[in-house]
Design a protein around this motif. Structure first.
Motif, PDB file in Angstrom:
ATOM      1  N   LYS A 144       0.815  -1.214   0.000  1.00 14.61           N
ATOM      2  CA  LYS A 144       0.000   0.000   0.000  1.00 14.61           C
ATOM      3  C   LYS A 144       0.850   1.266   0.000  1.00 14.61           C
ATOM      4  N   MET A 145       1.776   1.377   0.954  1.00 14.07           N
ATOM      5  CA  MET A 145       2.450   2.650   1.205  1.00 14.07           C
ATOM      6  C   MET A 145       3.684   2.878   0.329  1.00 14.07           C
ATOM      7  N   VAL A 146       4.390   1.798   0.013  1.00 17.00           N
ATOM      8  CA  VAL A 146       5.601   1.960  -0.789  1.00 17.00           C
ATOM      9  C   VAL A 146       5.278   1.935  -2.282  1.00 17.00           C
ATOM     10  N   ILE A 147       4.346   1.043  -2.687  1.00 14.77           N
ATOM     11  CA  ILE A 147       4.061   0.898  -4.110  1.00 14.77           C
ATOM     12  C   ILE A 147       2.803   1.660  -4.525  1.00 14.77           C
ATOM     13  N   ALA A 148       1.635   1.262  -3.982  1.00 19.94           N
ATOM     14  CA  ALA A 148       0.359   1.802  -4.469  1.00 19.94           C
ATOM     15  C   ALA A 148       0.277   3.319  -4.344  1.00 19.94           C
ATOM     16  N   ASP A 149       0.584   3.847  -3.163  1.00 15.53           N
ATOM     17  CA  ASP A 149       0.470   5.291  -2.960  1.00 15.53           C
ATOM     18  C   ASP A 149       1.487   6.072  -3.779  1.00 15.53           C
ATOM     19  N   ARG A 150       2.616   5.441  -4.091  1.00 14.07           N
ATOM     20  CA  ARG A 150       3.639   6.124  -4.891  1.00 14.07           C
ATOM     21  C   ARG A 150       3.214   6.192  -6.366  1.00 14.07           C
ATOM     22  N   VAL A 151       2.878   5.040  -6.951  1.00 11.05           N
ATOM     23  CA  VAL A 151       2.514   5.054  -8.372  1.00 11.05           C
ATOM     24  C   VAL A 151       1.197   5.785  -8.597  1.00 11.05           C
ATOM     25  N   ALA A 152       0.379   5.924  -7.543  1.00 10.51           N
ATOM     26  CA  ALA A 152      -0.884   6.657  -7.668  1.00 10.51           C
ATOM     27  C   ALA A 152      -0.650   8.103  -8.083  1.00 10.51           C
ATOM     28  N   VAL A 153       0.472   8.677  -7.670  1.00 10.43           N
ATOM     29  CA  VAL A 153       0.780  10.066  -8.039  1.00 10.43           C
ATOM     30  C   VAL A 153       0.919  10.174  -9.555  1.00 10.43           C
ATOM     31  N   PHE A 154       1.638   9.243 -10.163  1.00  6.03           N
ATOM     32  CA  PHE A 154       1.813   9.224 -11.616  1.00  6.03           C
ATOM     33  C   PHE A 154       0.472   8.938 -12.303  1.00  6.03           C
ATOM     34  N   VAL A 155      -0.255   7.968 -11.791  1.00  8.00           N
ATOM     35  CA  VAL A 155      -1.542   7.586 -12.382  1.00  8.00           C
ATOM     36  C   VAL A 155      -2.516   8.761 -12.360  1.00  8.00           C
ATOM     37  N   ASN A 156      -2.616   9.444 -11.233  1.00  8.81           N
ATOM     38  CA  ASN A 156      -3.542  10.574 -11.121  1.00  8.81           C
ATOM     39  C   ASN A 156      -3.178  11.685 -12.097  1.00  8.81           C
ATOM     40  N   GLN A 157      -1.900  11.922 -12.268  1.00 10.00           N
ATOM     41  CA  GLN A 157      -1.460  12.951 -13.207  1.00 10.00           C
ATOM     42  C   GLN A 157      -1.907  12.611 -14.631  1.00 10.00           C
ATOM     43  N   ILE A 158      -1.723  11.363 -15.030  1.00  9.97           N
ATOM     44  CA  ILE A 158      -2.067  10.945 -16.387  1.00  9.97           C
ATOM     45  C   ILE A 158      -3.580  10.940 -16.597  1.00  9.97           C
ATOM     46  N   PHE A 159      -4.317  10.330 -15.684  1.00  7.79           N
ATOM     47  CA  PHE A 159      -5.763  10.187 -15.874  1.00  7.79           C
ATOM     48  C   PHE A 159      -6.514  11.499 -15.670  1.00  7.79           C
ATOM     49  N   ASN A 160      -6.004  12.368 -14.831  1.00  5.66           N
ATOM     50  CA  ASN A 160      -6.680  13.648 -14.594  1.00  5.66           C
ATOM     51  C   ASN A 160      -6.382  14.678 -15.678  1.00  5.66           C
ATOM     52  N   TYR A 161      -5.236  14.545 -16.339  1.00  3.64           N
ATOM     53  CA  TYR A 161      -4.832  15.512 -17.358  1.00  3.64           C
ATOM     54  C   TYR A 161      -4.442  14.803 -18.649  1.00  3.64           C
ATOM     55  N   TYR A 162      -5.251  13.816 -19.034  1.00  5.02           N
ATOM     56  CA  TYR A 162      -4.909  12.982 -20.185  1.00  5.02           C
ATOM     57  C   TYR A 162      -4.828  13.758 -21.491  1.00  5.02           C
ATOM     58  N   ASN A 163      -5.505  14.910 -21.570  1.00  4.85           N
ATOM     59  CA  ASN A 163      -5.459  15.705 -22.803  1.00  4.85           C
ATOM     60  C   ASN A 163      -4.061  16.223 -23.101  1.00  4.85           C
ATOM     61  N   TYR A 164      -3.215  16.287 -22.092  1.00  3.49           N
ATOM     62  CA  TYR A 164      -1.853  16.799 -22.276  1.00  3.49           C
ATOM     63  C   TYR A 164      -0.853  15.680 -22.597  1.00  3.49           C
ATOM     64  N   TYR A 165      -1.333  14.426 -22.608  1.00  2.00           N
ATOM     65  CA  TYR A 165      -0.413  13.312 -22.812  1.00  2.00           C
ATOM     66  C   TYR A 165      -0.903  12.435 -23.965  1.00  2.00           C
ATOM     67  N   SER A 166      -0.015  11.585 -24.421  1.00  2.00           N
ATOM     68  CA  SER A 166      -0.365  10.685 -25.515  1.00  2.00           C
ATOM     69  C   SER A 166       0.556   9.473 -25.486  1.00  2.00           C
ATOM     70  N   GLY A 167       0.197   8.486 -26.295  1.00  2.00           N
ATOM     71  CA  GLY A 167       1.058   7.351 -26.531  1.00  2.00           C
ATOM     72  C   GLY A 167       1.640   6.699 -25.299  1.00  2.00           C
ATOM     73  N   LEU A 168       2.956   6.785 -25.202  1.00  2.00           N
ATOM     74  CA  LEU A 168       3.695   6.060 -24.180  1.00  2.00           C
ATOM     75  C   LEU A 168       3.366   6.542 -22.772  1.00  2.00           C
ATOM     76  N   GLU A 169       3.133   7.847 -22.602  1.00  2.00           N
ATOM     77  CA  GLU A 169       2.800   8.358 -21.261  1.00  2.00           C
ATOM     78  C   GLU A 169       1.524   7.700 -20.724  1.00  2.00           C
ATOM     79  N   ILE A 170       0.494   7.632 -21.592  1.00  2.00           N
ATOM     80  CA  ILE A 170      -0.773   7.040 -21.161  1.00  2.00           C
ATOM     81  C   ILE A 170      -0.623   5.532 -20.963  1.00  2.00           C
TER      82      ILE A 170
END
Length: 497
Positions: A210-236
């Motif tokens: 939970k704390m080392v993996i899930a909560d850490r990668v969640a930061v990247f996931v939230n950035q991509i899914f919340n602002y997907y219009n700014y990203y494409s291809g490999l980022e998504i």
């Protein structure tokens, strides 16, 4: 009260210590008090719903017992069926009202609007009680088990109440069966050092997930899914892969903490995950993922619908019913329904093409027992499941399809080397801590799949070595755990279901 909060780190040792100190005959009462306190830390008022569901299913069990056992066509048998129906209607009414009222109103408004009608149903907000889907399903399983005669009806209301509200698995499972858990409250649990160590190790592993993996990668996931219009291809695509890791570690982390906490006190809860991302088909994945829910749907919906006993197409129909219902169980949104439908469709397509694929593999000389084939099947299954997670995570259907379109456009592989990958919420250090932790996760899952159990190995070692491992694991979580900008404990994803 979150497992990953300071409150729980005080609550659990106190509960456990007192549990072992007090007489056996009143321990279930102590657990009941603690479980209701645990639940009321979110919203005290909603403990009334927990109590109501408990009272309804408890009464249904007594009523079924009073009706007695009769032949299937005996009119008296209808009384028992009626009590089962009443229990389901009342419990599902509670669930539908609190979880699906807004969804129903939105869709009615949409339907009326398409026919040019001006009827508008006012929308109002209802706070979703945490864990309501979990404890209602657990309570309903008792009603069915009592009707089938699979479990002895519990006459002690308080003992039954602690079965429904047992705090380790109350808000996010595993969804226990009365035949497994209820009788354990009658057992005399003694303090056992080795058992406690194994339970604590499982809790530590859950905290790591939970704390080392899930909560850490969640930061990247939230950035991509919340602002997907700014990203494409490999980022998504990377964001999609990270969400698969996030939801697995978040949910399996909770389950492992729950199983470990229960084991410390002497209780045996069912495994909810068995290395799901090592599955070689979508059907196999669902035998490894959220096992308590999939087995619930199998036993209480799929089999009563006929299962696979009435022909191939009835079987396929039942699979789709199960997975569409599972999608709706997860959330009041069409994205969840699509997610469930895709998982069901993948299984049907897999079953329909099984013979064709066997002929192709035979003609091509492909050996299914080879490592390369197993690896390919695992990767393909992971990608199929991961694709469905897009609908699970996206805010709405439009966002999900936009994410898919964006993922297949503007492929930019240079983000892997130009440093832009580290501008998506995670710094260089945080990103690679996450990658190393994921590698540890994969290694542990592979070892477990080969029946190498690390906990069993550790407890057989010398005292100084064991405690070295314990301290290293705890310090790793304290040092590498991701605590967020304000050091706030983050909620587990499945709490919303």
């Amino acid at each position: 009260m979150l497992f990953n909060s300071l409150d729980f780190l005080i609550f659990f040792p106190v509960v456990t210590l007192i549990y072992f100190l007090i007489p056996h005959k009143i321990r279930y009462i102590w657990l009941l008090i603690c479980s209701y306190y645990f639940y009321m830390c979110w919203n005290a008022a909603y403990a009334l719903l927990l109590f109501t569901s408990t009272a309804i299913t408890y009464a249904s069990g007594l009523a079924i017992q009073a009706a007695g056992k009769h032949e299937e066509n005996d009119p008296e048998r209808l009384k028992s069926k009626g009590f089962v129906a009443i229990s389901f209607i009342l419990n599902l009414t509670i669930l539908i009202f609190f979880k699906y009222t807004g969804f129903i109103i939105d869709n009615l408004n949409l339907l009326f609007g398409r026919f040019g009608m001006e009827l508008v149903i006012p929308k109002f907000d209802i706070l979703l009680p945490v864990g309501i889907s979990f404890y209602i399903f657990q309570a309903l399983s008792y009603t069915v088990d009592a009707y089938r005669g699979d479990v002895k009806v519990e006459r002690n209301f308080l003992k039954y109440a602690v079965f429904v509200s047992f705090f380790p698995q109350l808000v996010a499972g595993p969804i226990e069966r009365s035949s497994r858990l209820l009788n354990q409250f009658n057992d005399r649990h003694k303090f056992d050092y080795d058992r406690v160590c194994k339970g604590l190790m499982m809790m530590v592993w859950g905290f790591f997930q939970k704390m080392v993996i899930a909560d850490r990668v969640a930061v990247f996931v939230n950035q991509i899914f919340n602002y997907y219009n700014y990203y494409s291809g490999l980022e998504i695509f990377i964001g999609m892969l990270f969400f698969a890791v996030q939801i697995y570690c978040d949910f399996a982390g909770y389950s492992n903490i729950a199983l470990g906490a229960a084991q410390v006190m002497g209780f045996d809860l069912m495994q909810n995950f068995t290395q799901p991302y090592l599955a070689r088909s979508v059907a196999e994945f669902w035998k490894r993922w959220h096992i308590s829910l999939t087995s619930w749907f199998r036993d209480y919906l799929y089999i009563p619908l006929g299962g696979n006993r009435k022909g191939k197409w009835i079987k396929y129909r039942n699979i789709m019913i199960i997975f569409l219902t599972s999608g709706l169980w997860h959330g009041a949104s069409w994205t969840y329904v699509i997610w469930g439908g895709l998982n069901g469709a993948f299984q049907i397509v897999g079953a329909q093409t099984l013979n064709l694929r066997k002929r192709i593999k035979k003609a091509a000389g492909i050996r299914e027992e080879s490592w390369s084939y197993k690896m390919l099947a695992t990767v393909i299954t992971f990608l199929l499941v991961d694709f469905t997670w897009i609908f699970f995570r996206a805010d709405n259907i439009e966002a999900a399809f936009s994410l898919i379109r964006q993922m297949f456009s503007g492929f930019r592989p240079w983000i892997l080397i130009d440093g832009s990958l580290y501008a998506m919420g995670l710094s260089f250090i945080d990103f690679w801590i996450g990658m190393i932790a994921i590698a540890v996760l994969l290694a542990v899952d592979i070892l477990h799949s080969r029946n190498i159990h690390i906990r069993e190995w550790i407890v057989k070692q010398n005292l100084w070595f064991r405690w070295g491992i314990y301290l290293l694991a705890v310090y790793s979580i304290l040092i590498f755990g991701y605590y967020g900008p304000n050091f706030d404990a983050t909620q587990f994803i499945y709490f919303q279901f």
